[in-house]
Design a protein around this motif. Structure first.
Motif, PDB file in Angstrom:
ATOM      1  N   ASP A 115       3.538  18.833 -37.085  1.00 30.74           N
ATOM      2  CA  ASP A 115       3.961  19.959 -36.381  1.00 30.74           C
ATOM      3  C   ASP A 115       2.657  20.759 -36.239  1.00 30.74           C
ATOM      4  O   ASP A 115       2.002  21.614 -36.891  1.00 30.74           O
ATOM      5  CB  ASP A 115       5.000  20.420 -37.074  1.00 30.74           C
ATOM      6  CG  ASP A 115       5.465  21.913 -36.394  1.00 30.74           C
ATOM      7  OD1 ASP A 115       5.258  22.514 -35.208  1.00 30.74           O
ATOM      8  OD2 ASP A 115       6.420  22.477 -37.016  1.00 30.74           O
ATOM      9  N   CYS A 130       6.356  21.571 -32.946  1.00 33.99           N
ATOM     10  CA  CYS A 130       7.694  21.199 -32.722  1.00 33.99           C
ATOM     11  C   CYS A 130       8.719  22.539 -32.594  1.00 33.99           C
ATOM     12  O   CYS A 130       9.950  22.330 -32.650  1.00 33.99           O
ATOM     13  CB  CYS A 130       8.308  20.592 -34.007  1.00 33.99           C
ATOM     14  SG  CYS A 130       7.389  18.932 -34.432  1.00 33.99           S
ATOM     15  N   SER A 175      11.408  22.539 -36.439  1.00 30.15           N
ATOM     16  CA  SER A 175      10.721  22.119 -37.640  1.00 30.15           C
ATOM     17  C   SER A 175      11.529  22.187 -38.625  1.00 30.15           C
ATOM     18  O   SER A 175      11.482  21.075 -39.540  1.00 30.15           O
ATOM     19  CB  SER A 175      10.091  23.266 -37.932  1.00 30.15           C
ATOM     20  OG  SER A 175       8.751  23.517 -36.857  1.00 30.15           O
ATOM     21  N   LEU A 182      13.597  18.923 -38.489  1.00 32.62           N
ATOM     22  CA  LEU A 182      12.810  17.600 -38.692  1.00 32.62           C
ATOM     23  C   LEU A 182      12.420  17.564 -40.043  1.00 32.62           C
ATOM     24  O   LEU A 182      12.325  16.549 -40.838  1.00 32.62           O
ATOM     25  CB  LEU A 182      11.638  17.860 -37.851  1.00 32.62           C
ATOM     26  CG  LEU A 182      11.893  17.456 -36.366  1.00 32.62           C
ATOM     27  CD1 LEU A 182      10.279  18.072 -35.540  1.00 32.62           C
ATOM     28  CD2 LEU A 182      12.069  16.227 -36.133  1.00 32.62           C
ATOM     29  N   TYR A 188       7.100  10.124 -39.089  1.00 30.35           N
ATOM     30  CA  TYR A 188       6.173  11.034 -39.509  1.00 30.35           C
ATOM     31  C   TYR A 188       6.057  12.118 -38.315  1.00 30.35           C
ATOM     32  O   TYR A 188       6.284  11.970 -37.054  1.00 30.35           O
ATOM     33  CB  TYR A 188       4.848  10.142 -39.227  1.00 30.35           C
ATOM     34  CG  TYR A 188       3.611  10.920 -39.504  1.00 30.35           C
ATOM     35  CD1 TYR A 188       3.148  11.343 -40.723  1.00 30.35           C
ATOM     36  CD2 TYR A 188       3.011  11.726 -38.327  1.00 30.35           C
ATOM     37  CE1 TYR A 188       2.052  12.256 -40.661  1.00 30.35           C
ATOM     38  CE2 TYR A 188       1.958  12.438 -38.362  1.00 30.35           C
ATOM     39  CZ  TYR A 188       1.533  12.670 -39.486  1.00 30.35           C
ATOM     40  OH  TYR A 188       0.262  13.513 -39.794  1.00 30.35           O
ATOM     41  N   VAL A 189       5.906  13.293 -39.037  1.00 31.67           N
ATOM     42  CA  VAL A 189       5.876  14.403 -37.851  1.00 31.67           C
ATOM     43  C   VAL A 189       4.730  15.399 -38.166  1.00 31.67           C
ATOM     44  O   VAL A 189       4.416  15.739 -39.429  1.00 31.67           O
ATOM     45  CB  VAL A 189       7.124  15.452 -38.085  1.00 31.67           C
ATOM     46  CG1 VAL A 189       7.256  16.677 -37.396  1.00 31.67           C
ATOM     47  CG2 VAL A 189       8.315  14.704 -38.158  1.00 31.67           C
ATOM     48  N   LEU A 243       6.074  11.816 -34.252  1.00 34.78           N
ATOM     49  CA  LEU A 243       6.233  12.916 -33.470  1.00 34.78           C
ATOM     50  C   LEU A 243       4.795  13.665 -33.732  1.00 34.78           C
ATOM     51  O   LEU A 243       4.797  14.464 -34.827  1.00 34.78           O
ATOM     52  CB  LEU A 243       7.618  13.612 -33.722  1.00 34.78           C
ATOM     53  CG  LEU A 243       8.670  12.859 -33.953  1.00 34.78           C
ATOM     54  CD1 LEU A 243       9.889  13.781 -34.120  1.00 34.78           C
ATOM     55  CD2 LEU A 243       9.022  12.153 -32.469  1.00 34.78           C
ATOM     56  N   LYS A 250      13.184  14.361 -42.524  1.00 28.28           N
ATOM     57  CA  LYS A 250      12.005  13.791 -43.283  1.00 28.28           C
ATOM     58  C   LYS A 250      12.450  13.383 -44.490  1.00 28.28           C
ATOM     59  O   LYS A 250      11.869  12.411 -45.164  1.00 28.28           O
ATOM     60  CB  LYS A 250      10.856  14.593 -42.912  1.00 28.28           C
ATOM     61  CG  LYS A 250      10.108  14.494 -41.727  1.00 28.28           C
ATOM     62  CD  LYS A 250       8.898  15.457 -41.587  1.00 28.28           C
ATOM     63  CE  LYS A 250       7.840  15.374 -42.636  1.00 28.28           C
ATOM     64  NZ  LYS A 250       6.810  16.341 -42.660  1.00 28.28           N
TER      65      LYS A 250
END
Length: 413
Positions: free
Chosen positions: A295, A274, A278, A281, A292-293, A270, A285
């Protein structure tokens, strides 16, 4: 029809998806053989290949300019927000009025004699449209491009909200619908949606989708978080408050429960702001290392490169009865020629274009179906990665220079 003036908020592709879409349209107008002159309010000098670009200067030392700066100082240095009060009185901010007057002043000086004047905007400003309303000599050549519903209370649920100045904005867009010779929309559903509020658009409207413009990747080195050998599911773009990734992530979790051996190969990425997700997520995680983020803002070059090399591109939309939007990244996903996982309402422009029988579609919160689709795509990828090529020549043509050129030529007819 040969000469076109484009009046646009910004041509900086790094500042928003709207600017990327605008630049792609300008590039394709030039590639189609039109003589294109661009007046832009980016407030910096930017050049585009094949088009003559003029950066409109901001009018300074005017009463509106000083009022806008005073208002900003008050808001920055206190808890007082005067914007709703002034917009309820005048309809728009002092900055908006100063910006539009700056655009009008620049256009009055231009000597280019166009056959067509196109106004583009981004977000919720529509400043070029407001400026051209003040120039009636251009109205019989004017195409007003409407990229999103306007005003905000005409958005479908769950985005819908009412601004203090909604009556002014309704009156403004009623004028646009009545005075522009042509109007254009990136999607058929948006044309019909806005035509329901402003019937004038139904008589003048054409569909010009976001464009598949040629883009040469400058940096082909993948970032450290992207492994092209994996089964990568990519969502690139902002997750606005209404675009919840919860159903997608829960679908991934359910898929892993059924196929735990896939964890060593599957990644969900992503990439983009976000906003309201946040915290959620962050919790996901902790327990899903395959997620994988990023932001925040990612350079367009990096995102585009990953989009072209992922296995699946995800287009995630809000939970709603209808989504008339055509996301600006849709052409990039088509150009990548990779499977698109569409998480959208049944009545949506993306689903309309992909087709009623398109396999990889689900409601955004249908966890069981999302898990099933991920499993199907993963299985087919294991058999042969080419099983997941999009191969939609019809969509490539729909988003092409040739289609755009014919649409412009047909305006005379």
């Amino acid at each position: 029809m040969k000469k076109i003036i484009v009046i646009v908020d910004s041509i900086n592709i790094e500042d928003s998806s709207g600017s990327k879409a605008n630049v792609a349209l300008i590039n394709n107008l030039a590639e189609a053989g039109f003589e294109v002159f661009v007046y832009h309010y980016t407030l910096r000098d930017i050049k585009l290949k094949g088009a003559s670009c003029y950066a409109i200067p901001e009018m300074k030392y005017t009463p509106l300019y000083f009022m806008s700066r005073i208002q900003r100082l008050i808001q920055r240095n206190s808890t007082i927000n005067l914007a709703p009060f002034f917009e309820r009185l005048f309809g728009f901010s002092f900055t908006f009025f100063n910006d539009t007057r700056s655009i009008v002043k620049a256009l009055k000086k231009q000597s280019f004699n166009p056959d067509l004047v196109i106004t583009l905007s981004k977000g919720g400003s529509f400043r070029p449209h407001y400026a051209v309303l003040k120039l009636p000599q251009l109205h019989d050549k004017w195409m007003a491009y409407v990229h999103d519903p306007y005003p905000f209370h005409f958005y479908p649920q769950p985005y819908q909200w009412v601004e203090p100045s909604y009556k002014f904005k309704e009156a403004f867009f009623k004028e646009v619908a009545e005075k522009a010779k042509h109007s254009a929309f990136p999607s058929q559903l948006l044309l019909e949606w806005m035509g329901g509020y402003f019937p004038g658009f139904m008589g003048t409207g054409v569909v010009i989708p976001h464009q598949n413009s040629k883009y040469k990747i400058q940096n082909t080195v993948f970032p450290s978080y992207f492994d092209s050998s994996k089964f990568n599911l990519l969502h690139a773009g902002n997750l606005l408050n209404a675009r919840s990734p919860k159903g997608l992530i829960e679908g991934l979790k359910l898929f892993f429960e059924r196929c735990p051996e896939a964890k060593k190969e599957v990644r969900l990425l992503l990439i983009g702001s976000c906003m309201g997700f946040s915290e959620m997520l962050g919790e996901y995680k902790k327990n899903i290392p395959e997620l994988y983020v990023h932001d925040g803002i990612v350079p367009f070059d990096e995102v585009f490169n990953i989009q072209q090399n992922t296995i699946v591109n995800i287009i995630l939309e809000a939970k709603s009865e209808i989504s008339p939007f055509l996301p600006a990244k849709f052409p990039h996903c088509v150009a990548a020629n990779k499977t698109i996982l569409s998480l959208a309402p049944y009545l949506s422009e993306v689903k309309r274009l992909l087709g009623v029988d398109y396999e990889y579609w689900s409601d955004v919160d249908d966890v069981a179906k999302i898990a099933k689709l991920i499993e199907q795509m993963y299985t087919r990828w294991k058999e042969n990665p080419e099983n997941l090529l999009l191969n939609r020549i019809d969509l490539q043509e729909y988003l092409s220079v040739d289609y755009l050129k014919q649409t412009i030529i047909n305006l005379k007819k």
